[in-house]
Design a protein around this motif. Structure first.
Motif, mmCIF file in Angstrom:
data_model
loop_
_atom_site.group_PDB
_atom_site.id
_atom_site.type_symbol
_atom_site.label_atom_id
_atom_site.label_comp_id
_atom_site.label_asym_id
_atom_site.label_seq_id
_atom_site.Cartn_x
_atom_site.Cartn_y
_atom_site.Cartn_z
ATOM 1 N N LEU A 89 0.830 -1.204 0.000
ATOM 2 C CA LEU A 89 0.000 0.000 0.000
ATOM 3 C C LEU A 89 0.862 1.251 0.000
ATOM 4 O O LEU A 89 1.833 1.334 0.754
ATOM 5 C CB LEU A 89 -0.913 0.035 1.241
ATOM 6 N N ASN A 90 0.497 2.208 -0.817
ATOM 7 C CA ASN A 90 1.211 3.477 -0.886
ATOM 8 C C ASN A 90 0.680 4.393 0.212
ATOM 9 O O ASN A 90 -0.456 4.848 0.158
ATOM 10 C CB ASN A 90 1.020 4.113 -2.264
ATOM 11 N N HIS A 91 1.513 4.650 1.209
ATOM 12 C CA HIS A 91 1.117 5.506 2.326
ATOM 13 C C HIS A 91 1.555 6.954 2.140
ATOM 14 O O HIS A 91 1.505 7.755 3.075
ATOM 15 C CB HIS A 91 1.702 4.968 3.640
ATOM 16 N N GLY A 92 1.995 7.287 0.924
ATOM 17 C CA GLY A 92 2.301 8.676 0.599
ATOM 18 C C GLY A 92 3.271 9.329 1.571
ATOM 19 O O GLY A 92 4.337 8.806 1.866
ATOM 20 N N LEU A 93 2.871 10.498 2.084
ATOM 21 C CA LEU A 93 3.742 11.274 2.968
ATOM 22 C C LEU A 93 3.960 10.627 4.330
ATOM 23 O O LEU A 93 4.840 11.051 5.082
ATOM 24 C CB LEU A 93 3.172 12.688 3.157
ATOM 25 N N TRP A 94 3.169 9.620 4.663
ATOM 26 C CA TRP A 94 3.361 8.917 5.941
ATOM 27 C C TRP A 94 4.545 7.957 5.884
ATOM 28 O O TRP A 94 5.040 7.528 6.923
ATOM 29 C CB TRP A 94 2.112 8.134 6.320
ATOM 30 N N GLN A 95 4.981 7.575 4.703
ATOM 31 C CA GLN A 95 6.047 6.584 4.574
ATOM 32 C C GLN A 95 7.328 7.088 5.225
ATOM 33 O O GLN A 95 7.746 8.225 5.007
ATOM 34 C CB GLN A 95 6.270 6.234 3.098
ATOM 35 N N GLY A 96 7.920 6.243 6.038
ATOM 36 C CA GLY A 96 9.135 6.593 6.760
ATOM 37 C C GLY A 96 8.863 7.166 8.138
ATOM 38 O O GLY A 96 9.756 7.205 8.987
ATOM 39 N N MET A 97 7.623 7.597 8.378
ATOM 40 C CA MET A 97 7.272 8.142 9.700
ATOM 41 C C MET A 97 7.078 7.011 10.701
ATOM 42 O O MET A 97 6.727 5.888 10.332
ATOM 43 C CB MET A 97 5.969 8.957 9.625
ATOM 44 N N LEU A 98 7.295 7.319 11.958
ATOM 45 C CA LEU A 98 6.953 6.367 13.016
ATOM 46 C C LEU A 98 5.437 6.320 13.136
ATOM 47 O O LEU A 98 4.770 7.352 13.048
ATOM 48 C CB LEU A 98 7.555 6.805 14.345
ATOM 49 N N VAL A 99 4.884 5.128 13.341
ATOM 50 C CA VAL A 99 3.441 5.003 13.569
ATOM 51 C C VAL A 99 3.041 5.876 14.755
ATOM 52 O O VAL A 99 2.000 6.543 14.746
ATOM 53 C CB VAL A 99 3.053 3.523 13.815
ATOM 54 N N GLU A 100 3.904 5.908 15.758
ATOM 55 C CA GLU A 100 3.637 6.703 16.965
ATOM 56 C C GLU A 100 3.523 8.194 16.638
ATOM 57 O O GLU A 100 2.735 8.915 17.260
ATOM 58 C CB GLU A 100 4.752 6.453 17.993
ATOM 59 N N GLU A 101 4.292 8.676 15.651
ATOM 60 C CA GLU A 101 4.198 10.086 15.245
ATOM 61 C C GLU A 101 2.820 10.400 14.697
ATOM 62 O O GLU A 101 2.233 11.438 15.027
ATOM 63 C CB GLU A 101 5.236 10.393 14.141
ATOM 64 N N VAL A 102 2.300 9.531 13.861
ATOM 65 C CA VAL A 102 0.960 9.748 13.302
ATOM 66 C C VAL A 102 -0.073 9.692 14.418
ATOM 67 O O VAL A 102 -1.005 10.493 14.466
ATOM 68 C CB VAL A 102 0.641 8.707 12.204
ATOM 69 N N ARG A 103 0.113 8.744 15.346
ATOM 70 C CA ARG A 103 -0.856 8.598 16.447
ATOM 71 C C ARG A 103 -0.919 9.850 17.304
ATOM 72 O O ARG A 103 -1.993 10.279 17.721
ATOM 73 C CB ARG A 103 -0.496 7.396 17.314
ATOM 74 N N THR A 104 0.231 10.473 17.578
ATOM 75 C CA THR A 104 0.242 11.648 18.456
ATOM 76 C C THR A 104 -0.099 12.942 17.710
ATOM 77 O O THR A 104 -0.755 13.816 18.267
ATOM 78 C CB THR A 104 1.611 11.816 19.149
#
Length: 199
Positions: A89-104
């Motif tokens: 799946l292409n996660h676009g700009l989220w790719q490379g980010m920590l899952v925790e970063e998106v969560r917070t």
């Protein structure tokens, strides 16, 4: 009847770090190779006649290891073949980010992606419906080619969950819990062809 062996490759460094991998091409780490070697014992015992993989490096590495083990076991040559439509799946700009970063930073979007992923499109990425459409197309071609027997498909998470969903018609949730599933595999029996347009 066709038996489908859905294999998740072992971990990458991104899996270990809790990062969103998406379409980024990352090899197996040392633990990932060990996890794959452990999975091969069970997968090879099922004696698949063909091995297909996602085009990413970790899946291709795992697929090659599986094909070599099956070939050695049967004294034949088995090759693994990457399928372009089975890109993760292409996660676009989220790719490379920590899952925790998106969560917070985006707690509402994070919860929505975990519980109702079909309602979210990562910025610059693809929707779950788009991914399901191409996975469905690739699976229909495989099921047309292999009417019976056993084949293996090596796919990283969250793509493996999408493959499982298309074959089982079950719910897709917990798409960022992939690191918990590294190196696991399951057998799925397919009794009929997928209907055209399944997504």
């Amino acid at each position: 009847m066709l038996k489908f062996l859905l294999v998740r490759p072992g971990a990458t460094e991104f899996d270990q770090q809790g990062r969103i991998q998406g379409t980024l091409d990352i090899p197996l780490c040392e633990d990932g190779r060990r996890q794959t070697e452990e999975a091969i014992v069970g997968v090879a015992a099922e004696n698949p006649t063909a091995v297909y993989t996602s085009p990413c490096q970790s899946a291709r590495e795992a697929g090659k290891m599986i094909a070599e083990a099956v070939g050695a076991q049967n004294n034949t040559t088995v090759k693994s073949k990457p399928l372009e439509k089975m890109v993760n799946l292409n996660h676009g700009l989220w790719q490379g980010m920590l899952v925790e970063e998106v969560r917070t930073k985006q707690p509402k979007v994070y919860r929505q992606w975990q519980d109702q992923p079909h309602t979210v499109c990562p910025p610059g990425g693809e929707t779950l419906l788009q991914a399901k459409a191409r996975v469905g197309e690739a699976l229909r071609k495989l099921l047309k080619k292999h009417k019976e027997g056993t084949i293996a498909l090596v796919a990283p998470e969250p793509l493996a969950s999408v493959v499982r969903h298309v074959l089982h018609h079950d719910e897709v949730t917990g798409l960022w819990k992939g690191s918990e599933r590294c190196g696991l595999w399951e057998a799925i029996e397919v009794v009929e062809e997928l209907p055209t347009g399944v997504a």
